[in-house]
Write a protein that holds these residues in place. Sequence first.
Motif, mmCIF file in Angstrom:
data_model
loop_
_atom_site.group_PDB
_atom_site.id
_atom_site.type_symbol
_atom_site.label_atom_id
_atom_site.label_comp_id
_atom_site.label_asym_id
_atom_site.label_seq_id
_atom_site.Cartn_x
_atom_site.Cartn_y
_atom_site.Cartn_z
ATOM 1 N N LEU A 1 0.823 -1.211 0.000
ATOM 2 C CA LEU A 1 0.000 0.000 0.000
ATOM 3 C C LEU A 1 0.858 1.262 0.000
ATOM 4 N N LEU A 2 2.003 1.213 0.670
ATOM 5 C CA LEU A 2 2.888 2.375 0.723
ATOM 6 C C LEU A 2 3.552 2.667 -0.622
ATOM 7 N N PRO B 1 0.977 7.592 0.876
ATOM 8 C CA PRO B 1 1.697 7.841 2.134
ATOM 9 C C PRO B 1 0.948 7.187 3.296
ATOM 10 N N ILE B 2 1.624 6.951 4.387
ATOM 11 C CA ILE B 2 1.029 6.287 5.543
ATOM 12 C C ILE B 2 -0.213 7.027 6.033
ATOM 13 N N VAL C 1 -6.345 1.047 8.441
ATOM 14 C CA VAL C 1 -6.310 -0.336 8.910
ATOM 15 C C VAL C 1 -7.211 -1.191 8.026
ATOM 16 N N THR C 2 -8.325 -0.655 7.618
ATOM 17 C CA THR C 2 -9.236 -1.384 6.728
ATOM 18 C C THR C 2 -8.541 -1.739 5.417
ATOM 19 N N ASP C 3 -7.781 -0.789 4.855
ATOM 20 C CA ASP C 3 -7.032 -1.049 3.618
ATOM 21 C C ASP C 3 -6.058 -2.212 3.815
ATOM 22 N N GLU D 1 13.095 0.081 -0.907
ATOM 23 C CA GLU D 1 12.506 0.970 -1.909
ATOM 24 C C GLU D 1 11.273 1.676 -1.359
ATOM 25 N N VAL D 2 10.496 0.959 -0.570
ATOM 26 C CA VAL D 2 9.286 1.541 0.000
ATOM 27 C C VAL D 2 9.627 2.460 1.177
ATOM 28 N N LEU D 3 10.435 1.966 2.102
ATOM 29 C CA LEU D 3 10.713 2.742 3.313
ATOM 30 C C LEU D 3 11.538 3.997 3.047
#
Length: 174
Positions: free
Chosen positions: A10-11, A15-16, A21-23, A89-91
């Motif tokens: 998802l990230l 963005p966070i 939480v549902t996602d 790559e994500v973080l």
Amino acid sequence: MVIKNSLLELLKEHPISKVTVTDICKKANINRNTFYSHYANQFELLSNIEDELYEEIRQVVGYTMNHEASGKLSYEICKYIKANSSICEVLFSENGNQELLERILYISHDFNIEKWKKEEKHIDQKLFDNWYTFTAYGSIAVIKKWVKSGMKESPSKIAAFIDKATEAVSKDFY
């Protein structure tokens, strides 16, 4: 692990602050109770992922520095990042925590300050701190660019560039 991987997926897109939480639960194909039995919210989950990565890299840095191989430190960090490219790559992206890479590069701060103080006794602590900050932020920029461009260059090539740039600056510094 499926919860963590779902957040990382998802990230890649959001963005966070835009991930719920549902996602995460939908992506992981779990119910909310399962999520909440492990984490309070999506921010705690992200923090947990970041802390795990940080701790693994801290161990790599500690091992490298304790075996008198500090000259290989840039290489070991870049090698770890490449081996864990999907999470890095994500973080390290715009959707991740912009301070994580800074935190990682400051792991070796005290070790390097002590080493430089022994080598150049006439330079004061504040100058060393400034020099380290300068070289660390340059390293961060190079690593972020490398990660963002798909890590096409080898870890050894990126580390060699960082080490040469750091050496060039240190020669003018002293």
